[in-house]
Design a protein around this motif. Structure first.
Motif, PDB file in Angstrom:
ATOM      1  N   VAL A  79     -32.357  22.239  -4.815  1.00 13.70           N
ATOM      2  CA  VAL A  79     -32.260  22.813  -3.478  1.00 13.70           C
ATOM      3  C   VAL A  79     -32.176  24.333  -3.590  1.00 13.70           C
ATOM      4  N   LYS A  80     -31.361  24.812  -4.544  1.00 12.92           N
ATOM      5  CA  LYS A  80     -31.219  26.255  -4.751  1.00 12.92           C
ATOM      6  C   LYS A  80     -32.576  26.876  -5.069  1.00 12.92           C
ATOM      7  N   TRP A  81     -33.326  26.243  -5.941  1.00 13.46           N
ATOM      8  CA  TRP A  81     -34.647  26.771  -6.288  1.00 13.46           C
ATOM      9  C   TRP A  81     -35.557  26.792  -5.075  1.00 13.46           C
ATOM     10  N   ARG A 137     -26.849  18.913 -10.368  1.00 14.22           N
ATOM     11  CA  ARG A 137     -26.019  19.881  -9.651  1.00 14.22           C
ATOM     12  C   ARG A 137     -25.497  20.924 -10.616  1.00 14.22           C
ATOM     13  N   GLY A 138     -25.260  22.108 -10.083  1.00 18.13           N
ATOM     14  CA  GLY A 138     -24.853  23.236 -10.920  1.00 18.13           C
ATOM     15  C   GLY A 138     -23.627  22.931 -11.747  1.00 18.13           C
ATOM     16  N   ARG A 139     -23.669  23.351 -13.010  1.00 22.41           N
ATOM     17  CA  ARG A 139     -22.539  23.098 -13.909  1.00 22.41           C
ATOM     18  C   ARG A 139     -21.636  24.324 -14.030  1.00 22.41           C
ATOM     19  N   GLY A 140     -21.912  25.348 -13.226  1.00 19.93           N
ATOM     20  CA  GLY A 140     -21.134  26.585 -13.329  1.00 19.93           C
ATOM     21  C   GLY A 140     -19.808  26.516 -12.610  1.00 19.93           C
ATOM     22  N   GLY A 141     -19.672  25.551 -11.720  1.00 21.33           N
ATOM     23  CA  GLY A 141     -18.390  25.440 -11.029  1.00 21.33           C
ATOM     24  C   GLY A 141     -18.504  24.909  -9.623  1.00 21.33           C
ATOM     25  N   VAL A 180     -32.489  33.446  -8.560  1.00 25.48           N
ATOM     26  CA  VAL A 180     -31.690  32.240  -8.770  1.00 25.48           C
ATOM     27  C   VAL A 180     -30.706  32.522  -9.889  1.00 25.48           C
ATOM     28  N   VAL A 181     -29.458  32.134  -9.674  1.00 25.09           N
ATOM     29  CA  VAL A 181     -28.466  32.210 -10.747  1.00 25.09           C
ATOM     30  C   VAL A 181     -28.076  30.784 -11.099  1.00 25.09           C
ATOM     31  N   ASN A 182     -28.255  30.448 -12.357  1.00 20.88           N
ATOM     32  CA  ASN A 182     -27.870  29.110 -12.812  1.00 20.88           C
ATOM     33  C   ASN A 182     -27.070  29.196 -14.101  1.00 20.88           C
ATOM     34  N   ASN A 183     -26.198  28.255 -14.223  1.00 21.66           N
ATOM     35  CA  ASN A 183     -25.369  28.146 -15.406  1.00 21.66           C
ATOM     36  C   ASN A 183     -26.198  27.685 -16.605  1.00 21.66           C
ATOM     37  N   VAL A 184     -25.724  28.026 -17.799  1.00 23.24           N
ATOM     38  CA  VAL A 184     -26.399  27.648 -19.041  1.00 23.24           C
ATOM     39  C   VAL A 184     -26.617  26.129 -19.117  1.00 23.24           C
ATOM     40  N   GLU A 185     -25.557  25.400 -18.872  1.00 26.56           N
ATOM     41  CA  GLU A 185     -25.640  23.947 -19.016  1.00 26.56           C
ATOM     42  C   GLU A 185     -26.608  23.355 -17.984  1.00 26.56           C
ATOM     43  N   THR A 186     -26.560  23.911 -16.784  1.00 23.57           N
ATOM     44  CA  THR A 186     -27.478  23.434 -15.753  1.00 23.57           C
ATOM     45  C   THR A 186     -28.911  23.543 -16.258  1.00 23.57           C
ATOM     46  N   LEU A 187     -29.236  24.716 -16.786  1.00 22.24           N
ATOM     47  CA  LEU A 187     -30.609  24.964 -17.217  1.00 22.24           C
ATOM     48  C   LEU A 187     -30.972  24.115 -18.434  1.00 22.24           C
ATOM     49  N   CYS A 243     -17.422  38.725 -13.446  1.00 21.53           N
ATOM     50  CA  CYS A 243     -18.880  38.801 -13.564  1.00 21.53           C
ATOM     51  C   CYS A 243     -19.537  37.436 -13.712  1.00 21.53           C
ATOM     52  N   GLY A 244     -18.735  36.393 -13.800  1.00 24.55           N
ATOM     53  CA  GLY A 244     -19.304  35.051 -13.753  1.00 24.55           C
ATOM     54  C   GLY A 244     -19.645  34.648 -12.333  1.00 24.55           C
ATOM     55  N   GLU A 245     -18.986  35.258 -11.370  1.00 28.57           N
ATOM     56  CA  GLU A 245     -19.323  34.995  -9.970  1.00 28.57           C
ATOM     57  C   GLU A 245     -20.724  35.538  -9.764  1.00 28.57           C
ATOM     58  N   GLU A 246     -21.568  34.766  -9.127  1.00 22.46           N
ATOM     59  CA  GLU A 246     -23.000  35.094  -9.227  1.00 22.46           C
ATOM     60  C   GLU A 246     -23.374  36.471  -8.672  1.00 22.46           C
ATOM     61  N   THR A 247     -22.752  36.891  -7.577  1.00 22.98           N
ATOM     62  CA  THR A 247     -23.159  38.199  -7.055  1.00 22.98           C
ATOM     63  C   THR A 247     -22.521  39.333  -7.842  1.00 22.98           C
ATOM     64  N   CYS A 284     -29.554  33.599 -15.968  1.00 21.23           N
ATOM     65  CA  CYS A 284     -28.824  32.497 -16.568  1.00 21.23           C
ATOM     66  C   CYS A 284     -27.381  32.959 -16.737  1.00 21.23           C
ATOM     67  N   ASN A 285     -26.498  32.246 -16.096  1.00 23.55           N
ATOM     68  CA  ASN A 285     -25.092  32.640 -16.112  1.00 23.55           C
ATOM     69  C   ASN A 285     -24.417  32.131 -17.375  1.00 23.55           C
ATOM     70  N   ALA A 286     -24.287  33.023 -18.346  1.00 25.21           N
ATOM     71  CA  ALA A 286     -23.643  32.671 -19.606  1.00 25.21           C
ATOM     72  C   ALA A 286     -22.367  33.492 -19.750  1.00 25.21           C
ATOM     73  N   ASP A 287     -21.725  33.721 -18.602  1.00 24.38           N
ATOM     74  CA  ASP A 287     -20.521  34.558 -18.649  1.00 24.38           C
ATOM     75  C   ASP A 287     -19.314  33.759 -19.123  1.00 24.38           C
ATOM     76  N   GLU A 288     -19.383  32.474 -18.944  1.00 29.13           N
ATOM     77  CA  GLU A 288     -18.334  31.548 -19.385  1.00 29.13           C
ATOM     78  C   GLU A 288     -16.971  32.190 -19.668  1.00 29.13           C
ATOM     79  N   SER A 289     -16.262  32.483 -18.619  1.00 31.26           N
ATOM     80  CA  SER A 289     -14.959  33.122 -18.798  1.00 31.26           C
ATOM     81  C   SER A 289     -13.834  32.340 -18.166  1.00 31.26           C
ATOM     82  N   GLU A 290     -14.152  31.232 -17.560  1.00 36.34           N
ATOM     83  CA  GLU A 290     -13.126  30.443 -16.898  1.00 36.34           C
ATOM     84  C   GLU A 290     -12.202  29.856 -17.963  1.00 36.34           C
TER      85      GLU A 290
HETATM   86  C1  LIG Z   1     -14.567  33.758  -9.872  1.00 34.85           C
HETATM   87  C2  LIG Z   1     -15.759  32.981 -10.293  1.00 34.85           C
HETATM   88  C3  LIG Z   1     -16.124  32.941 -11.631  1.00 34.85           C
HETATM   89  C4  LIG Z   1     -17.238  32.236 -12.029  1.00 34.85           C
HETATM   90  N1  LIG Z   1     -17.550  32.207 -13.343  1.00 34.85           N
HETATM   91  C5  LIG Z   1     -18.636  31.507 -13.747  1.00 34.85           C
HETATM   92  C6  LIG Z   1     -19.004  31.477 -15.098  1.00 34.85           C
HETATM   93  O1  LIG Z   1     -18.349  32.065 -15.948  1.00 34.85           O
HETATM   94  N2  LIG Z   1     -20.110  30.796 -15.459  1.00 34.85           N
HETATM   95  C7  LIG Z   1     -20.874  30.154 -14.544  1.00 34.85           C
HETATM   96  O2  LIG Z   1     -21.865  29.559 -14.906  1.00 34.85           O
HETATM   97  N3  LIG Z   1     -20.547  30.168 -13.245  1.00 34.85           N
HETATM   98  C8  LIG Z   1     -19.454  30.831 -12.816  1.00 34.85           C
HETATM   99  N4  LIG Z   1     -19.150  30.866 -11.490  1.00 34.85           N
HETATM  100  C9  LIG Z   1     -20.034  30.187 -10.550  1.00 34.85           C
HETATM  101  C10 LIG Z   1     -21.173  31.070 -10.151  1.00 34.85           C
HETATM  102  O3  LIG Z   1     -20.775  31.867  -9.054  1.00 34.85           O
HETATM  103  C11 LIG Z   1     -22.384  30.319  -9.714  1.00 34.85           C
HETATM  104  O4  LIG Z   1     -22.005  29.421  -8.732  1.00 34.85           O
HETATM  105  C12 LIG Z   1     -23.044  29.584 -10.805  1.00 34.85           C
HETATM  106  O5  LIG Z   1     -23.354  30.415 -11.868  1.00 34.85           O
HETATM  107  C13 LIG Z   1     -24.285  28.963 -10.277  1.00 34.85           C
HETATM  108  O6  LIG Z   1     -24.912  28.218 -11.280  1.00 34.85           O
HETATM  109  P1  LIG Z   1     -25.027  26.649 -11.158  1.00 34.85           P
HETATM  110  O7  LIG Z   1     -25.545  26.343  -9.791  1.00 34.85           O
HETATM  111  O8  LIG Z   1     -25.982  26.310 -12.221  1.00 34.85           O
HETATM  112  O9  LIG Z   1     -23.663  26.114 -11.369  1.00 34.85           O
HETATM  113  C14 LIG Z   1     -18.017  31.569 -11.080  1.00 34.85           C
HETATM  114  C15 LIG Z   1     -17.649  31.609  -9.745  1.00 34.85           C
HETATM  115  C16 LIG Z   1     -16.538  32.302  -9.352  1.00 34.85           C
HETATM  116  C17 LIG Z   1     -16.183  32.344  -7.911  1.00 34.85           C
END
Ligand SMILES: Cc1cc2nc3c(=O)[nH]c(=O)nc-3n(C[C@H](O)[C@H](O)[C@H](O)COP(=O)(O)O)c2cc1C
Ligand code: SF4
Ligand code: FES
Lengths: 168, 438, 906
Positions: B66-68, B55-59, B209-216, B174-178, B83-89
């Protein structure tokens, strides 16, 4: 002007994306690195390169906190003030810096060497308190370390205490 | 807690491991990619990941396979992987370590994911501040391209996989996927209204597809060792595998710890993290990054998996665990986080934009002993009017610290307000100092 | 309601009302259909849903969270509730949040009384606010000279920014900053540079963006409104003129109304004061022996004119009198004018400003396809998959036509080809070439060579339609042979175009399913304009597009009623219809309809009339709203011609250069002051309605002709203007079936057959022979007069709003030319050639090619002496807007002094 100096870099960036506009942030990052801030001339030039209007470039610039519209000091000290760092002393860190640099948050030293900013989380919560100076992170800071870092930067423009890839 | 052999952090825990291509290959790197490109049909890779329960590690914890699988198979044009490497949480710093210390593990995961979904291009959207990470990734991509692990016609399979690093410039949203996609398209990073979802209308309106670094980073291991192996770790069937938990706050040994998700917060905080750093006991902890509601010491025996944390009234989110010792002001803590959210709200939705500013102002007043009796009702109400009413999940996230601290530590708010009342008794309204939002 | 068969319909229940809607309908639209108005700020039917304001939340059964009705599409069987308590609570909360930071300055807000925020607050919110914190404060800003922003009032719906991008494609507005500190500006403190379409003002649901022209002048409920048609360009936008008492307050346009569907350009939005300029002629004037004008009564003036015309007619014959008219008049004015000239005066010597080029296009259309109008309309432009713009900066001349093109490209993915004399550079404001897939910069104005190039590519790339080749082998072979005789080398030398670029454009055009060509001034107002349009029609024939549904060619009218001028018979070669004057059949038909034989004398074009006047053959000239002195260069010797006249009558709004020379000036009404109809460039006949009282003693033009006819004892009388229109409809059956969907004229197959079976041969040699390029003088620059989006002819230079936006003519050159000349923005330069010299200030514009300079024609007075006239030998169109000059730097003399002409003095 960017094009004169970085034509190859720009070409490489443009080749990465099917839509030119995607190269906007990379080019803005380049412009900021070049001049220390994003000047009007740079915005105009980038707009020209990417077939955008300057307002499109401008609105994007103002969305991103790392991009500055004004010239700042040679070293931009950005202290993470978010909760996780605050728990381990970010406020103290800010205090030390203000004392050492003699400026407040948002100000630049008279010699244009340092600008001090308080920013939100830099993704270094396990190693706080910390700050970023230009490209580099400095972590687990103490007052003594801060003094040495500033001194090194003043003297040599560089400091060996910056974090390498070997976190933890 | 029984000892555990890490998966993702394994290589980098070897002394002297620098993350170079040679070392990664020596540790068995790129075998998984070779394996799939040698003839595993893309659908089988997707199935494998589905079966692993990853399961996704992005949050959000969305099942990755399933996403793929949502990516249209017969789509004629290009498809993308981001690859979502925005890691700002706030509270999260694991992706940084994965990228800086073992970049090829991430690249291999990206390459396999590209192959599985039929994308020829992947962008790693890395937060702008991670200059070092970006540099390391760029270098690793160059190495991998040189060695033929990515690029055109990888291993002569006819498959093209191009990976590019794209740095942001300072915006949590910008970590939010859209929002990430918007930002990658060179615009203001404002989340998009969904539907349509990225799976069909993502980057440049193409399937993405948007996936988190750790997920990938998990993907090569699943390919190599099988879905059954992965699914047996953690607390199957829903939460499988390990996760990297980022421990911060008032603990002795903050840092990243990879654990099977059936471990508990107690294991993490007390055993691995060495417990509280001073003699003060634990007062509160955030179990999953700034967006997760605070929990109390009563919850330390909760398991780290998505379901258990949800059951406890919070969320496992991005895996950032922050422990706070007795004596920490919960009003102050909520304010600090709220200031973060106020600063980072993209401004698109009325409730989030205006609500975050309002909440910050109220909290600042309370914290500065200018609270009013009606403030707590207003706070609850404003939070209620943000939650569930916004375009993206940021709205739900930003109210978490306020509502949860109000729930468990309401007395701290009340005490400050009472102090304010005593202080201001007899003062004329105009003499009460006003504050402005910074 | 009935739905097209092909579209799926869905059933939806909204607040208990069941209805059927087409697949794809948004919930908010479905609700509107059943009378449920869901409050909203950010939603706008023209824009893609953004769902940011969260005001339109509704409950949808089976979905746990409230949903935004503006972005949710109806699903079959959906049950929607919009007035349940928790939905209303959500709305209240959005309003509370919006009002938190709002300054509540409604008493001084121009939007007060028609503000969505006010209205919804009135409906939903309590009178006390819980928000007791500090409000964020933005300083008031001026976005340039005519737009004001009050960002404290902004609700961040982004409608303005989205409109500027999605509809106008200007991308001139920026949402700056983040979160609550987001505000709308231009960029980085720069003065707003944009098309000034006023769209942001119109689309703002609150008072955050307002017009400075009417700031604080009114409260919305004091305004009286009139729906009429803009009189600035051929697009013919419907406008709503709002006045307080008799003061013009503003113009806007209603969504869904007119051809413009709520969109306007700067002229329409900010130009409404043109007719209200204090210099208007208020009374009839008669020239006194000492040369001055004296104001006289209408009776005296008309009697004087009638007597004079009768005397001259009896002394010298009817053909001693001629008439010229501007194509800005209504159809009714024009119809009565030509009838007056033909039946009362007895001459066919009538021409109008359609002669300046529009007539070239109509002649070609009539010849090849038997129509005088577009065979497509805006709806077809939107549906087209291939659009070619040739010789037109359509974005400036016909901005609303340009919007259709932009939408076709942006929404429907049409392929755009642009053949222009400009470079495809995006300046501060976006322009249409950025949307162009194939932009061809045509040098030296050699569109003839460019078009022959297109034909050559069509032939060589086998893009000739098989059916056509079979049906008209001689036609096809002849053209193939002709283009084979022109080398790519020649085409390149003359037009600057490369073979591969022309081929790419031709291929895209030929392979489109629905192809539309729009032709502009650079072709129409050129020598050989008719031939060029004919050749463009050859392209259509060869590629099989001529008779294909949805494909067609349109000529862009610059003035608002050029199409009407031709259809009303105010052009030398045409009777109303237009029916050709020289065909006995039509002459006889008119004689019968009018109950009087038509004059038998020859017609005369504008240039003929002037020549005959100078020679003393024409003794009296009746000029209605036309200003040949300022519309032609000195070597046209217009003043000599006018000075040779015995009698000059001008019917005018202002004492123009021409009217100043008149013996009698009759004050005419502006289009805002009268009723009638205009026919737009597409052929839509639209009602013009009186919005304000006539200024002074001015009267509608047709009334004056009618009054004169009575005095000349040959009455042409009408009860009112509607009777004129009735007569027009009798003469031209079916004229102006008013309404949004009048169908375009079909191609006349017989005429096409006649053309391809031999008609084409008449001039095929000439049309396919490229003249030698005009040698460029050493070091010289081409100076071109060009239209600006902010102005229309010289009329708009009386509009104070537009003068705020563009109040003077600046010479536009590109940056490298500026560097070469050693000048920068604002510096003065001297232009000179064998005809004269002029000093003007420079502004930089990167769309201008090297060795070219542009000057806005609206302010051409100082540079007009540098031009000389060429008359098209076939169609007598006077051509003069390009010349060669030497430009030198006079940097040491600051602009605004010395030799610079006072461009405002007329
Ligand atoms: C406000 C907000 C910030 C987010 N920031 C991150 C982030 O920094 N890194 C990340 O991987 N996902 C972040 N996410 C989750 C992404 O929208 C997305 O669900 C995720 O990148 C999907 O990857 P995963 O399925 O591998 O988790 C954030 C979501 C929200 C709503
Ligand atoms: S919830 Fe907040 S962050 Fe998310 S889109 Fe809306 S305004 Fe932006
Ligand atoms: S109208 Fe739907 S969110 Fe604004």
């Amino acid at each position: 002007m960017l094009r004169a100096k970085y034509q190859n870099v720009i070409d490489d960036l443009l080749s990465r994306y099917p839509v030119k506009q995607s190269a906007l942030l990379p080019l803005l990052n380049l412009a900021q690195k070049e001049e220390g801030y994003v000047s009007q001339a740079a915005m105009k030039e980038i707009a020209g390169i990417l077939d955008l209007t300057p307002p499109q470039v401008f609105e994007t610039v103002t969305f991103y906190t790392m991009l500055s519209l004004k010239p700042i000091g040679k070293f931009h000290v950005q202290v993470c003030r978010s909760l996780m760092c605050a728990l381990v002393g970010a406020d103290n860190l800010l205090g030390w810096l203000q004392k050492h640099l003699g400026i407040g948050v948002g100000q630049t030293t008279q010699d244009k060497m340092f600008t001090l900013s308080a920013v939100e989380c830099l993704g270094s919560c396990g190693t706080g308190p910390m700050f970023q100076i230009n490209d580099d992170y400095y972590e687990r800071l103490t007052e003594e370390k801060v003094g040495r870092i500033l001194e090194d930067l003043r003297q040599t423009g560089d400091c060996a205490m910056k974090s390498g890839p070997f976190l933890l | 807690m029984k000892t555990f052999d890490p998966i993702l952090l394994k290589n980098m825990q070897q002394p002297g491991y620098t993350g170079s291509l040679a070392e990664y290959e020596r540790a068995g790197g790129y075998q998984a990619l070779k394996q799939v490109l040698a003839g595993v049909p893309p659908d089988d890779v997707i199935d494998l990941v589905k079966k692993s329960g990853l399961r996704g590690r992005g949050g959000a914890g969305f099942p990755t396979g399933v996403k793929w699988g949502f990516i249209p198979k017969d789509h004629p044009g290009p498809k993308y992987l981001c690859c979502n490497a925005d890691e700002s949480e706030p509270g999260t710093f694991k992706d940084r370590q994965l990228m800086e210390r073992d970049p090829h593990q991430v690249l291999e995961g990206i390459a396999i994911a590209c192959y599985a979904i039929g994308a020829q291009t992947a962008y790693i959207y890395i937060r702008g501040e991670f200059r070092l990470g970006a540099k390391i990734l760029e270098r690793a991509i160059a190495e991998a391209r040189e060695a033929g692990h990515v690029g055109a016609d990888v291993y002569g399979s006819g498959v093209t996989i191009q990976i590019y690093v794209h740095a942001g410039a300072g915006a949590y949203i910008c970590g939010e996927e859209t929002a990430l996609l918007e930002s990658l398209e060179g615009k203001r990073g404002k989340p998009r209204t969904k539907p349509p979802f990225p799976a069909t209308h993502g980057l440049y309106q193409k399937p993405t597809v948007v996936n988190n670094v750790e997920t990938l980073a998990n993907v090569p291991h699943i390919v190599k060792r099988g879905s059954d192996w992965f699914a047996s770790i953690g607390s199957p069937p829903k939460s499988t595998g390990t996760r990297i938990f980022c421990l911060s706050g008032h603990v002795c040994r903050p840092g990243n710890y990879e654990l099977p998700v059936n471990a508990t917060f107690r294991d993490l905080i007390y055993e691995l993290g060495g417990g509280m750093r001073s003699d003060k006991p634990l007062k509160a902890f955030i179990p999953g990054g700034a967006s997760a509601p605070f929990l109390t010491p009563d919850h330390v025996d909760v398991q780290l998996d998505f379901e258990s944390v949800a059951l406890a009234g919070s969320m496992s989110g991005s895996g950032g665990v922050t422990a706070m010792e007795e004596g920490t002001s919960m009003v102050w803590a909520a304010l600090r986080l709220m200031e973060f959210f106020y600063h980072e709200s993209c401004g698109k939705c009325t409730p989030c934009r205006e609500g975050s500013a309002w909440i910050v102002q109220i909290l600042q007043r309370i914290q500065n002993k200018q609270g009013r009796r009606e403030d707590l009702g207003t706070l609850t109400d404003v939070c209620g009017n943000i939650g569930g009413r916004t375009v993206c999940a940021f709205g739900d996230a930003e109210i978490a610290p306020v509502l949860s601290t109000l729930k468990y530590w309401r007395h701290e708010y009340e005490a400050l307000i009472e102090e304010a009342e005593t202080l201001n008794a007899g003062r004329k309204a105009k003499d009460i100092p006003v504050l402005s939002v910074s | 309601m009935t739905m097209p068969q092909t579209q799926k319909t869905l059933t939806v229940t909204i607040d208990g009302i069941r209805t059927q809607v087409p697949d794809g309908t948004l919930v908010i639209e479905a609700a509107r259909r059943v009378g449920v108005m869901v409050p909203h700020f950010c939603y706008h039917p023209k824009l893609k849903p953004d769902a940011n304001c969260r005001m339109c939340l509704v409950e949808i059964e089976k979905i746990p969270k409230l949903q935004t009705s503006c972005s949710t599409r109806v699903a079959d069987g959906m049950v929607v509730r919009s007035s349940v308590p928790h939905v209303e609570a959500a709305r209240k909360s959005v309003l509370e949040l919006l009002l938190g930071n709002h300054p509540l300055d409604c008493p001084v807000c121009d939007q007060g009384g028609r503000c969505d925020l006010q209205d919804f607050s009135h409906e939903y919110t309590p009178t006390v606010s819980r928000f007791k914190e500090l409000k964020r404060v933005f300083p008031k800003q001026y976005l340039g000279s005519v737009i004001e922003t009050q960002m404290n009032r902004c609700v961040s719906c982004m409608r303005c920014v989205r409109y500027c991008d999605e509809v106008m494609d200007a991308k001139a507005l920026a949402a700056v900053g983040r979160g609550t500190l987001t505000q709308i500006t231009h960029w980085s403190g720069n003065e707003l540079e944009c098309d000034m379409c006023g769209g942001c003002i119109q689309i703002c649901p609150v008072g955050a963006i307002t017009s400075r022209l009417s700031m604080y002048d009114y409260r919305p409920w004091m305004l009286k409104r009139t729906e009429t048609i803009c009189s600035f360009c051929g697009d013919g936008c419907q406008i709503t003129v709002q006045r307080k008492d008799d003061q013009l307050i503003e113009v806007n346009s209603a969504l869904g109304a007119g051809r413009n569907n709520g969109d306007l350009c700067a002229r329409g939005y900010f130009g409404y004061h043109a007719g209200a300029h204090p210099d208007r002629v208020q009374h009839p004037l008669i020239r006194q022996p000492d040369g001055s004008f004296a104001a006289v009564t209408w009776e005296d003036a008309l009697e004087h004119v009638a007597r004079k015309l009768l005397t001259l007619k009896s002394a010298y014959g009817s053909d001693a009198i001629a008439g010229l008219m501007t194509a800005r008049c209504t159809n009714e004015d024009m119809y009565v004018f030509q009838k007056f000239m033909r039946l009362v005066v007895g001459t066919n010597q009538i021409d109008s400003s359609a002669r300046y080029g529009y007539v070239n296009g109509v002649r070609a259309l009539r010849r090849v396809q038997g129509t005088h109008r577009w065979t497509v309309r805006y709806e077809d432009v939107l549906q087209a998959d291939g659009i070619m713009l040739i010789g037109t900066n359509v974005h400036e001349t016909n901005p609303i036509t340009a919007l259709q093109v932009k939408q076709a490209v942006k929404r429907n993915g049409a392929t755009l080809m642009t053949l222009e004399s400009l470079l495809p550079v995006r300046s501060t404001v976006s322009n249409i070439t950025t949307l162009s897939r194939h932009h061809l910069t045509v040098r030296n104005g050699r569109f003839d060579a460019a078009i022959v190039g297109l034909l050559k590519a069509v032939c060589e790339l086998q893009l000739v339609n098989a059916e056509v080749a079979e049906r008209a082998p001689e036609f096809v072979q002849t053209i193939q042979a002709k283009v084979a005789g022109v080398s790519w080398q020649t085409i390149h030398e003359q037009s600057g175009l490369l073979q591969r670029d022309v081929e790419a454009a031709a291929r895209a055009y030929g392979q489109s399913r629905r192809a539309v060509t729009l032709v502009g001034q650079d072709v129409l107002r050129a020598v050989g304009g008719e031939a060029m349009v004919t050749n463009l029609l050859d392209v259509q024939i060869l590629t099989g597009h001529l008779q294909r549904e949805g494909s067609g060619l349109g000529c862009l009218a610059e003035e608002n009623n050029e199409q009407g001028a031709i259809e009303m018979g105010v052009t030398a070669e045409y009777l109303p219809g237009p029916s050709p004057l020289d065909e006995t059949g039509s002459t006889a038909a008119f004689a019968q309809a009018w109950g009087q034989a038509l004059p038998t004398g020859a017609s005369a074009t504008l240039m003929h009339v002037l020549r005959r006047a100078k020679a003393g053959d024409v003794k009296a000239l009746f000029i209605v709203g036309e200003n040949p002195v300022a519309s032609l260069p000195p070597d046209a010797a217009v003043t000599d011609a006018l000075d040779a006249l015995d009698f000059l009558v001008c019917q005018e709004l202002f004492l123009t250069e021409t009217a100043k020379r008149a013996h009698v000036v009759l004050p005419a009404c502006s289009a805002m002051e009268k009723d009638g109809t205009f026919t737009n460039t597409e052929g839509h006949v639209q009602p013009v309605r009186q919005a304000v009282e006539p200024v002074g003693e001015s009267r509608p033009d047709w009334e004056m002709f009618s009054a004169l006819s009575v005095l000349m004892e040959h009455p042409i009388e009408y009860g009112d203007v509607k009777d004129v229109f009735k007569e027009i409809r009798r003469i031209i059956p079916g004229y102006g079936l008013l309404g949004p969907a009048s169908t375009p004229q079909p191609v006349n197959a017989d005429v096409v057959a006649r053309y391809v079976d031999g008609g084409f041969k008449e001039d095929v040699d000439r049309r396919y022979t490229l003249n030698q390029p005009t040698p460029e003088s050493q070091g010289g620059m081409t100076l071109k007069l060009l239209q600006s989006v902010y102005h229309s002819g010289k009329y708009s230079t009386r509009a104070k709003g537009l003068m705020e936006v563009q109040g003077e003519g600046l010479l536009q050159i590109n940056a490298s030319e500026a560097t070469r000349l050693g000048v920068k923005e604002g510096d003065a330069v001297c232009l000179s050639n064998e005809h004269g010299r002029a000093t003007v200030s420079v502004t930089l514009n990167d769309r201008v090619p090297d060795a070219v300079a542009w000057f806005p024609e609206h302010f051409d007075e100082p540079v007009r002496p540098l031009f000389s006239l060429t008359v098209d030998p076939q169609t007598h169109v006077p051509v003069w807007k390009t010349t060669h000059v030497t430009i030198t730097n006079v940097n040491d003399r600051p602009a605004g002094e010395g030799e610079i002409h006072d461009v405002m003095s007329f």
